[in-house]
Design a protein around this motif. Sequence first.
Motif, PDB file in Angstrom:
ATOM      1  N   ALA A   5       0.857  -1.199   0.000  1.00 14.81           N
ATOM      2  CA  ALA A   5       0.000   0.000   0.000  1.00 14.81           C
ATOM      3  C   ALA A   5       0.887   1.241   0.000  1.00 14.81           C
ATOM      4  O   ALA A   5       1.788   1.354   0.820  1.00 14.81           O
ATOM      5  CB  ALA A   5      -0.915   0.004   1.225  1.00 14.81           C
ATOM      6  N   ASP A   6       0.597   2.165  -0.942  1.00 15.71           N
ATOM      7  CA  ASP A   6       1.398   3.399  -1.073  1.00 15.71           C
ATOM      8  C   ASP A   6       0.630   4.536  -0.403  1.00 15.71           C
ATOM      9  O   ASP A   6      -0.459   4.910  -0.831  1.00 15.71           O
ATOM     10  CB  ASP A   6       1.598   3.700  -2.564  1.00 15.71           C
ATOM     11  N   SER A   7       1.233   5.107   0.657  1.00 16.34           N
ATOM     12  CA  SER A   7       0.506   6.138   1.435  1.00 16.34           C
ATOM     13  C   SER A   7       0.784   7.551   0.933  1.00 16.34           C
ATOM     14  O   SER A   7       0.069   8.493   1.275  1.00 16.34           O
ATOM     15  CB  SER A   7       0.941   6.059   2.907  1.00 16.34           C
ATOM     16  N   ASN A   8       1.836   7.741   0.110  1.00 17.39           N
ATOM     17  CA  ASN A   8       2.207   9.128  -0.256  1.00 17.39           C
ATOM     18  C   ASN A   8       2.222   9.362  -1.768  1.00 17.39           C
ATOM     19  O   ASN A   8       2.812  10.331  -2.233  1.00 17.39           O
ATOM     20  CB  ASN A   8       3.574   9.470   0.358  1.00 17.39           C
ATOM     21  N   GLY A   9       1.640   8.469  -2.531  1.00 20.13           N
ATOM     22  CA  GLY A   9       1.429   8.748  -3.949  1.00 20.13           C
ATOM     23  C   GLY A   9       2.647   8.702  -4.839  1.00 20.13           C
ATOM     24  O   GLY A   9       2.617   9.155  -5.987  1.00 20.13           O
ATOM     25  N   ASP A  10       3.749   8.099  -4.335  1.00 19.12           N
ATOM     26  CA  ASP A  10       4.937   8.013  -5.210  1.00 19.12           C
ATOM     27  C   ASP A  10       4.942   6.698  -5.983  1.00 19.12           C
ATOM     28  O   ASP A  10       5.915   6.391  -6.678  1.00 19.12           O
ATOM     29  CB  ASP A  10       6.226   8.174  -4.387  1.00 19.12           C
ATOM     30  N   GLY A  11       3.894   5.917  -5.872  1.00 17.68           N
ATOM     31  CA  GLY A  11       3.782   4.687  -6.665  1.00 17.68           C
ATOM     32  C   GLY A  11       4.492   3.501  -6.048  1.00 17.68           C
ATOM     33  O   GLY A  11       4.506   2.403  -6.611  1.00 17.68           O
ATOM     34  N   ILE A  12       5.097   3.713  -4.864  1.00 16.17           N
ATOM     35  CA  ILE A  12       5.823   2.638  -4.180  1.00 16.17           C
ATOM     36  C   ILE A  12       5.195   2.409  -2.807  1.00 16.17           C
ATOM     37  O   ILE A  12       4.983   3.369  -2.041  1.00 16.17           O
ATOM     38  CB  ILE A  12       7.319   3.008  -4.017  1.00 16.17           C
ATOM     39  N   GLY A  13       4.897   1.177  -2.481  1.00 15.55           N
ATOM     40  CA  GLY A  13       4.336   0.859  -1.167  1.00 15.55           C
ATOM     41  C   GLY A  13       5.291   1.315  -0.077  1.00 15.55           C
ATOM     42  O   GLY A  13       6.487   1.496  -0.312  1.00 15.55           O
ATOM     43  N   ASP A  14       4.750   1.524   1.138  1.00 12.61           N
ATOM     44  CA  ASP A  14       5.610   2.026   2.223  1.00 12.61           C
ATOM     45  C   ASP A  14       5.070   1.605   3.590  1.00 12.61           C
ATOM     46  O   ASP A  14       3.992   1.016   3.683  1.00 12.61           O
ATOM     47  CB  ASP A  14       5.724   3.553   2.118  1.00 12.61           C
ATOM     48  N   LEU A  15       5.830   1.952   4.650  1.00  9.85           N
ATOM     49  CA  LEU A  15       5.472   1.469   5.988  1.00  9.85           C
ATOM     50  C   LEU A  15       4.175   2.115   6.477  1.00  9.85           C
ATOM     51  O   LEU A  15       3.349   1.473   7.127  1.00  9.85           O
ATOM     52  CB  LEU A  15       6.620   1.730   6.961  1.00  9.85           C
ATOM     53  N   LYS A  72      14.616   4.623   2.158  1.00 14.83           N
ATOM     54  CA  LYS A  72      14.003   5.956   2.065  1.00 14.83           C
ATOM     55  C   LYS A  72      12.647   5.898   1.353  1.00 14.83           C
ATOM     56  O   LYS A  72      11.702   6.585   1.735  1.00 14.83           O
ATOM     57  CB  LYS A  72      14.932   6.963   1.392  1.00 14.83           C
ATOM     58  N   GLU A  73      12.506   4.988   0.377  1.00 14.29           N
ATOM     59  CA  GLU A  73      11.199   4.890  -0.301  1.00 14.29           C
ATOM     60  C   GLU A  73      10.108   4.405   0.656  1.00 14.29           C
ATOM     61  O   GLU A  73       8.930   4.608   0.414  1.00 14.29           O
ATOM     62  CB  GLU A  73      11.259   3.903  -1.487  1.00 14.29           C
ATOM     63  N   PHE A  74      10.485   3.708   1.715  1.00 13.93           N
ATOM     64  CA  PHE A  74       9.481   3.115   2.612  1.00 13.93           C
ATOM     65  C   PHE A  74       9.156   4.018   3.799  1.00 13.93           C
ATOM     66  O   PHE A  74       8.189   3.745   4.519  1.00 13.93           O
ATOM     67  CB  PHE A  74       9.955   1.752   3.150  1.00 13.93           C
TER      68      PHE A  74
HETATM   69 CA    CA Z   1       5.006   5.416  -1.149  1.00 12.41          CA
END
Ligand code: CA
Length: 557
Positions: A23-33, A76-78
Amino acid sequence: MEQEARAWWKEAVVYQIYPRSFADSNGDGIGDLNGVTEHLDYLRELGVTVLWLSPFFSSPNDDNGYDISDYRGIMKEFGTMADFDRMLAGIHARGMKLVMDLVVNHSSDEHPWFVESRKSRDNPYRDYYIWKDPRPDGSAPNNWGSYFAEGAWELDETTGQYYLHLFSRKQPDLNWANPRVRDEVYDMMAWWCGKGVDGFRMDVISMIGKENFDDGPVTPGKVYSDGEASYKHTETTHRYLREMRERVLSKYDLLTVGEAGGTPEQAIRYASNDGSELNMIFSFEHNDALNDGTAMGKWSDHGAPLAEVREILNRWQLKLEGRAWNSIYLSNHDQPRQVSRYGSDAPLFRARSAKMLATLIHTMRGTPYVYQGEELGMTNAYFTRLDQYRDIEVFNTWKLWVETGKVHPEDMMRWFARIARDNARTPMQWNRSENAGFTTGTPWIGVNPNYLSVNAEDEARDPDSVLNYYKKLIALRKAYPILVYGSFAPLLEDDPSVYAYRRELDGERLTVALNWTDRTAPCALFDGAGKELISNYASHKEGVLLPFEARVVLEKA
Ligand code: CA
Ligand code: TEU
């Protein structure tokens, strides 16, 4: 049989999260914590008790986090360490536990240790890695191949030596023979346990004890050898694991699972009831049934016939019972989606066969592992173009076999579509909104177009969905100790269509029968007696199992 020792990690149901695709919480297209944190209630409602996250540590992502450049930093992406702390607090507040992915057979080549190590032959960090002189003709020190379809040695011009990498060139193997390396690993593990982590999934832990660097045998048709006799399941590996238990694992209440592969006999070493090493390991044998013995390994048209899968899984059940604990899984981030591989992803049978496979995983003896999206009946993506893939294994394989003219592009693309690891890495399908609700940005990898009919929101509302079937199965696991601690006995071992077995505990008997096929199959195991705990059909036909039908019946022994 003496009372089996009770343990929370035997009673656990583990859910694997591949954070990049969850699940990507900040819209950068990469899932994160934070994306994980936002979905903890979904996971608690599913009923899972332990979350295993694939690596979330600093990484250049050559192998999507399995190449770590700072073992105490968050990728950093997460997100940030504060995001991690918030996620862990959220997991514990819901009564769940967190298992982290321990990737210490190798680091990233961007780890400061390797940056130092490669500077000079007498650098203090030189022996943190495995460096060897070239052969007299300048070639690699031996004929080993990496698991990513290239040689296992990379020449470093600065010092004129080769370094070992059993995976990508950017994943240099750590030198476990160096006690300073082992100290660094144990200190790092204790640091994470101090932060509240509840266990470790140990990446390729069966390879850490390299004993020699002799040439290996080359399978006809292969370019490189398989050096596994020199480094896999060695006595040295077991010595390191016993040391790890003594130095770290014995000091905390942890779930420890080794990604080891091997045979049941080797599993009994790694996961012995005597507690000398790990709690359990992942077997690869049922995955490796894909391999049809050719030089292409898993890249094949080979299916997963019942006879092969049943022989493997039953052998593991019978050999480990009473001697070592088992893990039960069909999916993870390295395997094709189970409903596509073992069941049928045809619309008529997808949900039915997904539930049948789920019944197997939750009624066998061992800790069940659910891979993100499996609980929805997610399927392979069947990408048709090379530019849809993201996995270094795919690109290296293409280079080694297609660009050299050894394999026809159409064959390779067919095998990628069926078997590539990217099939498990398409974004989690949350709802029908764009990108399946995974991101408001551009996803790092394509979303499976079937998210319009396969997604968590729709399935939560459908009492007959795969998701709600998983919830029932996991609830059964908590309600009936026979599912965890019951003995295992195969039934109908030669049946061409039905996979059946029996569990027994304290005077009760559970009969499980699974129709592995898309056709009706004769089955005389049920006569209406007993209590049916679960089935993927609302009603039954006397004397047969309907296509992909699963039945679980409890009665007095
Ligand atoms: Ca993200
Ligand atoms: O996997 C090790 C492993 O055996 C599989 O990766 C297999 O060799 C690979 O999928 C090629 O078929 C672990 C991780 O699960 C995997 O994601 C990593 O790529 C690998 O180790 C290196 O860390």
